[in-house]
Design an enzyme around this catalytic site. Sequence first.
Site, short mmCIF file in Angstrom:
data_model
loop_
_atom_site.label_atom_id
_atom_site.label_comp_id
_atom_site.label_asym_id
_atom_site.label_seq_id
_atom_site.Cartn_x
_atom_site.Cartn_y
_atom_site.Cartn_z
N ASP A 260 43.64 33.00 37.45
CA ASP A 260 44.77 33.13 38.38
C ASP A 260 46.06 33.31 37.59
O ASP A 260 46.40 32.48 36.75
CB ASP A 260 44.87 31.87 39.24
CG ASP A 260 45.84 32.00 40.40
OD1 ASP A 260 46.81 32.77 40.29
OD2 ASP A 260 45.63 31.32 41.42
N GLY A 286 40.12 35.55 39.75
CA GLY A 286 41.56 35.45 39.79
C GLY A 286 42.05 34.62 40.96
O GLY A 286 41.36 33.69 41.40
N HIS A 287 43.22 34.98 41.48
CA HIS A 287 43.87 34.21 42.54
C HIS A 287 43.03 34.18 43.81
O HIS A 287 42.78 33.12 44.38
CB HIS A 287 45.24 34.83 42.81
CG HIS A 287 46.10 34.06 43.75
ND1 HIS A 287 46.42 32.73 43.54
CD2 HIS A 287 46.72 34.41 44.91
CE1 HIS A 287 47.22 32.31 44.52
NE2 HIS A 287 47.39 33.31 45.36
N PHE A 288 42.58 35.35 44.26
CA PHE A 288 41.79 35.44 45.49
C PHE A 288 40.30 35.31 45.16
O PHE A 288 39.50 36.21 45.43
CB PHE A 288 42.08 36.77 46.20
CG PHE A 288 43.41 36.81 46.88
CD1 PHE A 288 43.58 36.35 48.17
CD2 PHE A 288 44.52 37.32 46.21
CE1 PHE A 288 44.82 36.38 48.79
CE2 PHE A 288 45.76 37.36 46.82
CZ PHE A 288 45.91 36.89 48.12
#
Length: 311
Positions: A260, A286-288
């Site tokens: 992330d 990552g973030h999602f």
Amino acid sequence: MNTKKILLAATALAASLSATAAEDKTLVRYQSLDVQGVNVFYREAGSPKAPTVLLLHGFGASSYMFRDLMPKLAEKYHVVAPDLPGFGQTTIKPGVQFNYSFDNLASVMDAFTVVKGLERYAIYVFDYGAPVGWRLAVKNPEKITAIVTQNGNGYEEGLSEGWADMRKAWANPTAENREALGKFNTPEMLKWQYTEGVEDTSVIAPETYQLAYAAIERHGVDAQMDLLLDYGSNVKQYSQLHQFFRSKQPPLLAIWGDKDPFFLPAGAKAFQRDNPKAEVQFVNSGHFAIETHGNQIAAAMLEFLDRSIKP
């Protein structure tokens, strides 16, 4: 038809009806409720008699991000996923002046749970959904049965250098510094937030960031810039959150995409400082992370919830 054939037919019919009932649990329904001048759109699945899980999305998303998770949880749980004001299908009613702050987002969500009759619930928080969920927990600790945080930060060490522009605006909220935050709402930046840290970006459906950008265009970029500028208020409230963790020690699972660019792995590990019951897992994303490791996150959630709140 003889008795044996009748019994066989009845058994087959019962099995068919039972299978249909099981399938109905996973059926997602789309509805809305008027709350404090806001028409809150939400998705719902599972039996209302089952323990409730409230799913709170974040920036660059909506309840659409839970489209695959909800049917998996709904086999055992009552799942409700609203769109926050300024996102997705939720709209502000004509003539209503709505100020986009995290206090107001949380106020609407708190009222939504009351109108919806959600007396006790587990929360899944992600990104902006975290400071909203943290406010609900601090205000109504008796209602929170368990917490799953997927890249939903609650500690300063979780904030990466990617927050530099926001920190500058928090410290000096000039018109120029506010306008500089507009870059986070561009189509290119939204796509980057979905793909950064993902090894195989071909698994990211383009509709995810395209729908997010369409919603920003529909609601207006000012709402998003107001929230970015107000995010500093969440950091100031971290001490209240940490006290909640220390005093209540709710079952908590932090499951984190470790690449992330905004919320660092240190932020996931930090939950264990104030809550010895906190469990931490990382996925290579990552973030999602839910877009790339949705099945793994769903399995971890079900195992955690089954232990924590016993459907």
